[in-house]
Design an enzyme around this catalytic site. Structure first.
Site, PDB file in Angstrom:
ATOM      1  N   ASP A 165       0.840  -1.179   0.000  1.00  0.00           N
ATOM      2  CA  ASP A 165       0.000   0.000   0.000  1.00  0.00           C
ATOM      3  C   ASP A 165       0.891   1.251   0.000  1.00  0.00           C
ATOM      4  O   ASP A 165       1.879   1.308   0.732  1.00  0.00           O
ATOM      5  CB  ASP A 165      -0.857  -0.032   1.272  1.00  0.00           C
ATOM      6  CG  ASP A 165      -1.914   1.047   1.278  1.00  0.00           C
ATOM      7  OD1 ASP A 165      -2.820   0.983   0.427  1.00  0.00           O
ATOM      8  OD2 ASP A 165      -1.839   1.958   2.130  1.00  0.00           O
TER       9      ASP A 165
ATOM     10  N   GLU B 260       1.587   0.277  -4.909  1.00  0.00           N
ATOM     11  CA  GLU B 260       1.083   1.521  -5.477  1.00  0.00           C
ATOM     12  C   GLU B 260       2.254   2.501  -5.562  1.00  0.00           C
ATOM     13  O   GLU B 260       2.806   2.865  -4.526  1.00  0.00           O
ATOM     14  CB  GLU B 260       0.009   2.116  -4.559  1.00  0.00           C
ATOM     15  CG  GLU B 260      -1.233   1.272  -4.425  1.00  0.00           C
ATOM     16  CD  GLU B 260      -2.232   1.911  -3.453  1.00  0.00           C
ATOM     17  OE1 GLU B 260      -3.396   2.097  -3.858  1.00  0.00           O
ATOM     18  OE2 GLU B 260      -1.858   2.224  -2.317  1.00  0.00           O
TER      19      GLU B 260
END
Ligand code: CA
Length: 646
Positions: free
Chosen positions: A333, A364
């Site tokens: 994340d 990400e």
């Protein structure tokens, strides 16, 4: 008022030199020995408190830890304290704070107390022989949330197991137990995806483990990084249960042919006042120049991954999940908040232990906003991709947004929903943005995670409704929207890179237009297994594309030279594009891909020779018994066609 001197001290090389402590941390036991090791470099005192239970009651024993140098505090005994719960009282600059062990591997209710654990007794039968299924020719990742996957009563999952790790072990569930229409794992086996990605399954804080069973959150609010979440277990009060039940789930997923990817959120903690913070205030958190917490995560704090003991913490945690829980990959994340050096270190360590690229690693490549990393830190964001290993990947927002439109502006369309198809951009998408221009650029398709939707932002279906349906009816399965959905899927599954989809995207999953469902109830978030059946034709379209993709080495190619296989063909018409792919050693030597987002049927000229139709806008299963064609063929509006030549 914030202290600013902590930032300078913790960022200094002097601090690292004197306090970096490269030993295993946490509680370790054997039949004749238990040892507690806590890293608390600024503490003047540390006390260990032992309890018989994971919540409530007073400590049965309190012991002072002794300082052992380099910030390390130790207490040991010749007893086996397996099953004993504990916490610490750490005193820094005269302030005493009670904290659980940041390195806890087991815990009590809501993770507030840690637990000494003999991990071997949490292994399900056969665990020593558990391993991932053999690799498939292509990676297709299916993202699920443990609770919303099986919450729907129509899932056929017994009530006691709904929303639990236990539901991930059920192999033969059917819609309302009709014995006919597969749900959950049974459904996923049929769909043909290769990897199941579990949204956070470490212990998070936003759901009370003793609270209402339907309490819901995505779980991006870590409390204990190295312990499974209790609300997914059948008994969050007994520390060993959640551990065993997650292992059982991983084992069942493996046995059903899936590799397992864990969603990890090391970039921030639920509150700044975390266990890490309480043992070493400010050490693990980036600070602005005025001393306030850096907030690039948008969640109130950012991990200082560039500091050596924070890097060690994250690395140790990843290796622990891979080793102890047999996780096959990690989705980071807000990877853009972590630093390249750490991501490279993780990649190297995973490769050394399990083989080059065997464990998937991707994330990400962005953050919510800027972060106050130590000056000179190279972040693993889009700019950092050039420095990351070719086997460290990133979510490709460029393809996602090109195909369906902006994730920020509801009404802004992409290729398939009225925005028009730009051939040049489409070629970039198909090449996985290798040496891409503009929004996204990687060095090889091994770095590209190609996708249309994830748990964030509108589902693909909702985005199509928002851009195409003036009535905004999210439940109606409108033929024009289904056509656009099929075109989007066909584009996605003909792009190089590894493939990813939000669970339920393939059956037009809707969250009723809610963009961010992190706090929405289960009624919004749960997978609707009845809809999966009602919309089985779309799911079958995805199923055919997945099965076809497994046969297309030209698109599976992850090498830096993969893009050379792809050659642009003349554009058939406005809003259309066509490409040829060198499919090498595949069942078909060449592929011809055509895409139309236009409103009229266009005449498509096939390259010379005979071509087999493998998939088009109606069916993705033509390849099983392909019609042969040559010359010109009609390409209907809003559709793709895939041809192969032997
Ligand atoms: Ca929890």
């Amino acid at each position: 008022m914030y202290m600013t001197n902590t930032k300078q001290i913790f960022d200094s090389s002097e601090f690292q030199k004197h306090f970096h402590c490269n030993v295993p941390l946490g509680a370790f036991r054997s039949p004749r020995h238990t040892e507690f090791r806590l890293w608390a470099p600024t503490a003047e005192r540390a006390r260990l408190r032992l309890y018989p239970a994971g919540d409530g009651g007073e400590p049965a024993e309190v012991h002072a830890l002794r300082f052992a140098g380099r910030g390390l505090w130790i207490w040991e005994t010749d007893r086996d304290l397996d099953g004993t719960y504990y916490d610490y009282e750490v005193t820094v600059e005269g302030v005493s704070r009670v904290t659980a062990d940041p390195y806890a591997r087991a815990c009590g209710l809501n993770g507030e107390r840690s637990m000494v654990i003999d991990l071997s007794r949490t292994d399900p039968p056969g665990w020593a022989f558990d391993g991932p299924p053999a690799p498939r020719p292509e990676t297709v990742i299916y993202e699920i949330h443990t609770k919303d996957f099986s919450w729907d009563p129509a899932s056929g999952v017994p009530e006691a197991y709904r929303g639990k790790f236990k539901a991930l072990c059920l192999e033969d569930t059917t819609l309302d137990n009709d014995g006919e229409h597969p749900t959950c794992l049974n459904y996923l086996r049929r769909l043909g995806v290769t990897h199941v990605q579990l949204m956070p399954v470490y212990d998070y804080g936003s759901v009370d483990e003793a609270g209402a069973p339907d309490a819901f959150n995505w779980g991006y609010d870590p409390v204990n990084y190295n312990v499974p979440e209790g609300s997914y277990s059948t008994d969050p009060r007994r520390g060993e249960v959640r551990i065993r039940e997650l292992k059982e789930a991983v084992q069942a997923l493996h046995q059903n042919g899936f590799r397992v990817i864990m969603d990890v959120v090391y970039n921030h903690t639920y509150h700044l006042d975390s266990w890490l913070w309480r043992t070493a205030p400010w050490y693990y958190s980036r600070q602005e120049a005025d001393g306030s917490p850096s907030n690039g995560s948008g969640c109130g704090n950012d991990a200082a991954s560039e500091r050596s003991m924070c890097a060690k913490y994250i690395l140790d945690s990843v290796l622990y999940w891979a080793e102890e829980y047999h996780m096959d990959g990690f989705r980071f994340d807000l990877m853009g908040l972590l630093d390249v050096e750490l991501m490279e270190h993780i990649r190297r360590e995973l490769d050394e232990r399990w083989g080059k690229g065997e464990k998937l690693l991707f994330g990400e490549p962005w953050s919510a906003s800027g972060t106050a990393a130590r000056p000179g830190t190279l972040l693993a964001d889009k700019g950092g991709l050039a420095y990351l290993d070719l086997e460290t990947g990133a979510f490709c927002d460029a393809t996602r947004d090109a195909v369906k439109g902006s994730v920020e502006k509801a009404g802004k369309p992409g290729f398939v929903n009225g925005g028009g198809l730009d051939a040049k951009t489409l070629v970039n998408c198909v090449r996985g943005w290798v040496n891409g221009e503009g929004k996204f650029s990687v060095r090889a398709p091994s770095q590209t995670i190609t996708y249309l939707s994830s748990h964030d932002d509108w589902t693909l279906w909702d985005k199509l409704v928002l851009t195409m349906d003036p009535d905004r009816d999210f439940d109606r399965l409108d033929p024009a929207l289904l056509r656009a959905n099929r075109l989007a899927a066909a584009i996605c599954f003909t792009c190089q890179g590894r493939l990813f989809l939000l669970g339920g995207e393939e059956f037009a999953r809707t969250k009723q237009g809610i963009r961010d469902s992190v706090r929405s109830p289960l009624a919004v978030n749960r997978l609707d297994w009845r809809r999966a059946w009602e919309n089985r034709e779309l799911a079958d379209y995805y199923r055919g594309l997945i099965a076809l993709r497994m046969q297309l080495p030209g698109l599976q190619d992850k090498s830096a030279a993969a893009g050379e296989r792809i050659r642009c063909a003349p554009e058939p018409a406005k809003d259309c594009a066509a490409l040829e792919v060198d499919n090498g050693e595949g069942r078909w030597r060449r592929l011809f891909l055509a895409y139309s987002a236009g409103e009229e049927t266009v005449s498509l000229s096939l390259p010379e020779g005979e071509w087999e139709l493998l998939a088009d806008g109606e069916s993705s299963f033509w390849w099983r018994d392909p019609p042969v064609c040559s010359g010109t063929v009609p390409l209907p509006p809003v559709s793709a066609a895939i041809f192969g030549q032997r």
